[in-house]
Design a protein around this motif. Structure first.
Motif: not given
Length: 247
Positions: A163-173
């Motif tokens: 089992d895993y958590l998957m973290r998908v991130e947008i970084l708006a600059l």
């Protein structure tokens, strides 16, 4: 009073040109809105990289589902302006305002039970990123918008089962030239990986902790001498100095 109410509504809509990671696909099969997702209740970003919210966003919607994937599967993460996508017909800020240029990254952390594990104290490693293509001057966010809110990448072939958590991130600059101006958008998906992979990361990162508030990839002006958001033609490295794993 009437004018102020209308103005406040207009401001609220214009100010919230933001997004939420809200759905996963596996080999182009959509898993359903908020299925297997820990998502916030609103589309506002995180600014403070020392906050617990930098892990999976603010506490909000949770799911009891776990999404089954196999090493090598093609995964998708869908971002929409609000839950469901567009806030109204022909919403120009769906999936996110085009001005919100920046990188997109995907991370995994192994857990005992993806549906119930705490998000704190986990050891994360990066499996994918889309930063800035200096040739085309396209950011990861540009590619996501062109793909109607979907970010697509492969689950590495070597990932160990579990089992895993998957973290998908947008970084708006777009407003990152001042401290606390960079905007982070993320949710966490709950996955169960099958197969017989044996990968163990040699380097892991903690959230909070992976990013520093004064990181030059977080406090940055991405506008070149012509005023275009091309980072002045220079390469851009995502914050945290975290490499994408290799199998």
């Amino acid at each position: 009073m009437k004018f102020s109410s209308v103005a406040a509504l207009a401001f609220a809509i214009s100010a919230e040109a933001h997004c939420i990671f809200q759905e996963v696909s596996v080999n182009d099969q959509k898993q359903g809105s908020l299925v297997g997702i820990r998502a916030p209740n609103d589309n506002n970003p995180v600014y403070d990289v020392t906050s617990q919210d930098i892990i999976c966003q603010k506490q909000g919607r949770t799911s009891s589902s776990i999404i089954n994937v196999q090493p090598g599967d093609n995964l998708g993460a869908y971002f929409g302006h609000v839950i469901g996508g567009a806030q109204f017909p022909n919403d120009p800020d769906n999936p996110i305002a085009a001005s919100h240029k920046g990188p997109i990254t995907a991370w995994l952390a192994k857990v005992d039970n993806a549906a119930s594990a705490s998000k704190t104290g986990l050891k994360w490693f990066k499996i994918w990123e889309d930063t800035l293509n200096t040739s085309t001057k396209k950011w990861g966010v540009d590619n996501m918008i062109a793909n109607q809110g979907w970010v697509k990448f492969q689950m590495p072939q070597c990932i160990a089962p579990g089992d895993y958590l998957m973290r998908v991130e947008i970084l708006a600059l777009h407003s990152a030239k001042s401290p606390m101006g960079a905007q982070f958008y993320m949710s966490c998906a709950q996955l169960k990986v099958g197969g017989s992979g044996t990968f163990t990361p040699s380097q892991t990162f903690s959230f909070p902790g992976a990013y520093q508030q004064n990181d030059p990839s977080i406090v940055i002006s991405i506008y070149g001498t012509t005023g275009q958001p091309d980072n002045g033609g220079k390469a851009y490295k995502a914050p945290g100095n975290a490499p994408v794993i290799t199998c």
